[in-house]
Design a protein around this motif. Structure first.
Motif, PDB file in Angstrom:
ATOM      1  N   MET A   1     -52.504  27.430 -15.420  1.00 32.83           N
ATOM      2  CA  MET A   1     -53.764  27.173 -16.402  1.00 32.83           C
ATOM      3  C   MET A   1     -52.728  28.675 -17.214  1.00 32.83           C
ATOM      4  SD  MET A   1     -55.344  24.666 -16.533  1.00 32.83           S
ATOM      5  CE  MET A   1     -56.885  25.417 -17.920  1.00 32.83           C
ATOM      6  N   GLY A   2     -52.273  28.306 -18.713  1.00 32.78           N
ATOM      7  CA  GLY A   2     -51.892  28.935 -19.229  1.00 32.78           C
ATOM      8  C   GLY A   2     -53.398  29.711 -20.194  1.00 32.78           C
ATOM      9  N   GLU A   3     -53.037  30.691 -20.576  1.00 33.26           N
ATOM     10  CA  GLU A   3     -54.181  31.807 -21.764  1.00 33.26           C
ATOM     11  C   GLU A   3     -54.881  30.364 -21.774  1.00 33.26           C
ATOM     12  OE1 GLU A   3     -54.862  35.392 -24.029  1.00 33.26           O
ATOM     13  OE2 GLU A   3     -52.522  35.331 -23.490  1.00 33.26           O
ATOM     14  N   VAL A   4     -56.233  31.238 -22.053  1.00 32.66           N
ATOM     15  CA  VAL A   4     -57.118  30.785 -23.169  1.00 32.66           C
ATOM     16  C   VAL A   4     -57.036  31.104 -24.153  1.00 32.66           C
ATOM     17  CG1 VAL A   4     -59.604  29.589 -23.822  1.00 32.66           C
ATOM     18  CG2 VAL A   4     -58.660  29.438 -21.110  1.00 32.66           C
ATOM     19  N   VAL A   5     -57.385  30.494 -25.466  1.00 31.47           N
ATOM     20  CA  VAL A   5     -56.990  31.552 -26.842  1.00 31.47           C
ATOM     21  C   VAL A   5     -58.093  30.957 -27.371  1.00 31.47           C
ATOM     22  CG1 VAL A   5     -55.057  31.731 -29.234  1.00 31.47           C
ATOM     23  CG2 VAL A   5     -54.942  31.041 -26.778  1.00 31.47           C
ATOM     24  N   LYS A   6     -58.571  31.902 -28.101  1.00 28.03           N
ATOM     25  CA  LYS A   6     -60.575  31.640 -28.822  1.00 28.03           C
ATOM     26  C   LYS A   6     -59.943  32.011 -30.135  1.00 28.03           C
ATOM     27  CE  LYS A   6     -63.324  33.165 -24.614  1.00 28.03           C
ATOM     28  NZ  LYS A   6     -64.081  33.971 -24.242  1.00 28.03           N
ATOM     29  N   ASP A   7     -60.777  31.095 -31.346  1.00 30.11           N
ATOM     30  CA  ASP A   7     -60.446  31.354 -32.307  1.00 30.11           C
ATOM     31  C   ASP A   7     -61.083  32.546 -32.911  1.00 30.11           C
ATOM     32  OD1 ASP A   7     -60.428  31.320 -35.313  1.00 30.11           O
ATOM     33  OD2 ASP A   7     -60.355  28.913 -34.967  1.00 30.11           O
ATOM     34  N   GLU A   8     -60.595  33.397 -33.713  1.00 28.56           N
ATOM     35  CA  GLU A   8     -60.920  34.461 -34.003  1.00 28.56           C
ATOM     36  C   GLU A   8     -61.869  34.516 -36.021  1.00 28.56           C
ATOM     37  OE1 GLU A   8     -58.472  37.792 -34.016  1.00 28.56           O
ATOM     38  OE2 GLU A   8     -57.399  37.586 -32.160  1.00 28.56           O
ATOM     39  N   TYR A   9     -61.438  33.570 -36.328  1.00 25.45           N
ATOM     40  CA  TYR A   9     -61.558  33.770 -37.743  1.00 25.45           C
ATOM     41  C   TYR A   9     -62.359  32.482 -37.113  1.00 25.45           C
ATOM     42  CZ  TYR A   9     -57.204  35.447 -37.559  1.00 25.45           C
ATOM     43  OH  TYR A   9     -56.282  36.541 -37.510  1.00 25.45           O
TER      44      TYR A   9
ATOM     45  N   GLY B   1     -52.691  39.272 -42.791  1.00 22.52           N
ATOM     46  CA  GLY B   1     -53.720  39.004 -42.298  1.00 22.52           C
ATOM     47  C   GLY B   1     -53.305  36.963 -42.297  1.00 22.52           C
ATOM     48  N   LEU B   2     -52.273  37.140 -42.859  1.00 20.78           N
ATOM     49  CA  LEU B   2     -51.628  35.840 -42.724  1.00 20.78           C
ATOM     50  C   LEU B   2     -50.749  35.178 -41.706  1.00 20.78           C
ATOM     51  CD1 LEU B   2     -51.019  32.534 -44.094  1.00 20.78           C
ATOM     52  CD2 LEU B   2     -48.818  34.196 -45.430  1.00 20.78           C
ATOM     53  N   LEU B   3     -50.224  36.515 -41.494  1.00 26.23           N
ATOM     54  CA  LEU B   3     -48.946  35.458 -40.267  1.00 26.23           C
ATOM     55  C   LEU B   3     -50.001  36.459 -38.840  1.00 26.23           C
ATOM     56  CD1 LEU B   3     -45.785  38.608 -41.746  1.00 26.23           C
ATOM     57  CD2 LEU B   3     -46.303  35.838 -41.200  1.00 26.23           C
ATOM     58  N   LYS B   4     -51.282  37.305 -39.260  1.00 26.90           N
ATOM     59  CA  LYS B   4     -51.867  36.778 -37.370  1.00 26.90           C
ATOM     60  C   LYS B   4     -52.426  35.622 -37.827  1.00 26.90           C
ATOM     61  CE  LYS B   4     -55.141  39.582 -35.422  1.00 26.90           C
ATOM     62  NZ  LYS B   4     -56.114  40.705 -35.684  1.00 26.90           N
TER      63      LYS B   4
END
Length: 530
Positions: free
Chosen positions: A1-9, A511-514
């Motif tokens: 299983m890959g890392e679970v990414v959470k939406d920070e925005y 911020g855009l790139l992140k």
């Protein structure tokens, strides 16, 4: 299983939740009144003491330009590098509004709107005046090259293209893409503060965000008002030059009233029936005018100039972008840094408008259309207009050859005198200038209305009508009450706003790139992007 990414925005803030509704309007509780007070006080103070205001604010403007020339140039270089990189980065596949979003406008209409809002009007005046100024030594030449030489001709075209090529469009691209991404992909309000969510999180909906939006509205209003005011003066000069109707205050007022009335009609027709139609008319008219100049003018010289402009631009873009150890610092500050500060002060308006009409485009398509295509078209435009003017000077033909650059606003019309059907193409040129002003006023009112409505894009039409009328009223008041001094003072405020906005744009870029990087991970995790 890959890392679970959470939406920070993610935010619970909804566009317009802080709004008040007096008289059936829909206004942000803080941004609208603060902006109104600041604008009214500035305009009244300027009208009461126009000469003092111009002297004081001009001093501040040139002090900023002289002290921070390196900051403006380095920042603009960063925007170009990042914009070009976005075309090739994997995040280029991300679509504004979601992977299933569809564009609202055809590519032709979309491009016409972003180009007309971006710099259409400037090309009518500076495509002739700027290369002539550099070639003839009317102002200090770039790199202090000797005037009226072949080297001066090449550098004149390359330097002019430098000011109207990748750098200004990269500034617009960063702002527009940031706003479009956070508004359409993260469901945030379509307003400048939303691009600062990666840095400030939910604090952006408080006073830090209010300050950002107020600064954006003030810069936009003052930029549009001064452009409309100076544009009315320039259009009046052109009409007087052609028809001897005078160029006094009455004529200028009539032009402002006419432009404002047309912008009002456009606003009432809405985005699809107003700005889009006018922008398409603009592009068709401009294309016909350019084609006439290429084929009726010195065709072979223009084709040669396209190559000269392109090669000189490519050769000199790095040296011209270097802020350190320059022997032509007066030229660099008087032209390049002034331009960069002006483009940056206009970036909230142009960037936000481009964002509003770009939903459904991929990042790669967006940046290519905003950055590369305008640069290519501008190269041909500058070569057609500027190349014809320089050829006339070299051959001793026309007013520009006899008297040199005497009035920037008349340079294009003086170049037209050396071509067939002078009266007709000059009249077409004036119409094109006026319609460009209408589209700027219309699109500007849409942007100001959205910011002062807390990021809502469906605020009552009466609010957009208010802003259209207000832009015209401010321009008319400045001309009637203080003339060039008053207009120059307000323009100095708009340009001075370029300094804090440069820092704002750098934060936007980060911020855009992140945000794009995390969005790509989320889309891959959901199986929506390979």
């Amino acid at each position: 299983m890959g890392e679970v990414v959470k939406d920070e925005y993610q935010t619970d803030y909804v566009a317009g939740q802080d709004n008040i509704n007096p008289f059936g309007l829909d206004l942000h509780n803080w941004v609208f009144p603060v902006t109104a007070v600041v604008v009214v006080l500035f305009v009244i103070g300027t009208l009461m003491f126009p000469a003092l205001a111009k002297e004081t604010l001009d001093g501040a403007k040139w002090g900023i330009i002289a002290s921070f020339d390196w900051f403006f140039l380095l920042s603009a270089n960063i925007f170009v590098i990042v914009s070009l990189a976005l075309i090739f980065m994997p995040v280029g596949k991300i679509r504004l509004g979601g992977q299933d979003a569809k564009p609202e406008f055809t590519r032709i209409s979309w491009f016409a709107m972003l180009f007309a809002a971006g710099m259409g009007i400037g090309l009518m005046f500076w495509a002739v005046a700027e290369p002539v100024a550099y070639y003839t030594g009317w102002y200090e030449t770039p790199f202090n090259v000797e005037a009226n030489t072949e080297a001066a001709r090449e550098l004149a075209m390359g330097s002019t293209m430098y000011h109207w090529g990748l750098h200004p469009w990269a500034i617009y691209a960063i702002v527009a893409l940031s706003l479009a991404f956070f508004a359409f992909n993260k469901n945030m309000p379509l307003t400048i503060r939303s691009a600062f969510f990666p840095l400030l999180k939910d604090r952006v909906w408080g006073w830090p965000g209010h300050i950002i939006d107020v600064l954006a509205v003030v810069a936009t209003i003052f930029g549009l008002a001064t452009s409309l005011g100076f544009g009315a003066q320039q259009a009046a000069s052109g009409l007087n030059y052609l028809f001897d109707v005078g160029a006094g205050t009455n004529v200028q007022m009539a032009i402002i009233v006419g432009v404002t009335a047309l912008a009002l009609m456009s606003v009432l027709r809405g985005l699809d029936g107003g700005v889009k139609v006018l922008s398409n008319i603009n592009m068709i008219t401009a294309a016909v005018l350019l084609a006439f100049i290429v084929f009726a003018g010195p065709t072979m010289t223009i084709l040669e100039t396209i190559w000269i402009t392109s090669s000189s631009y490519v050769t000199n873009v790095v040296p011209l972008s270097n802020p350190f150890g320059r022997e032509d610092s007066a030229w660099m500050q008087g032209w390049t840094v002034f331009y960069w500060a002006w483009w940056i002060s206009w970036s909230p308006f142009v960037g936000m408008f481009i964002a509003r009409v770009s939903k459904g485009r991929t990042v790669r398509e967006f940046v290519t259309a905003v950055l590369i295509i305008p640069t290519v078209i501008t190269t041909v435009w500058m070569s057609g207009f500027g190349g014809t003017a320089l050829e006339q000077i070299q051959n001793g033909v026309g007013v520009l050859a006899d008297k040199g650059l005497t009035d920037v606003s008349l340079a294009t019309f003086q170049m037209f005198e050396g071509l067939p059907l002078t009266g007709i193409i000059s009249f077409v040129g004036i119409i094109l200038v006026l319609v460009f002003f209408v589209t700027s006023s219309d699109s500007g009112s849409l942007v100001i209305d959205s910011i002062t409505a807390g990021g809502k894009t469906d605020a009552p039409t009466a609010q957009r009508v208010f802003w259209v009328v207000m832009e015209g009223a401010i321009a008319a008041a400045l001309i009637f009450g203080g003339g060039d001094d008053a207009l120059g003072a307000i323009q100095a405020v708009a340009i001075s706003a370029g300094l804090p906005f440069t820092l704002i744009l750098l934060i936007m870029t980060w911020g855009l790139l992140k945000g794009l990087s995390q969005e790509r991970k989320l889309l891959i995790q959901r199986g929506e992007l390979l």
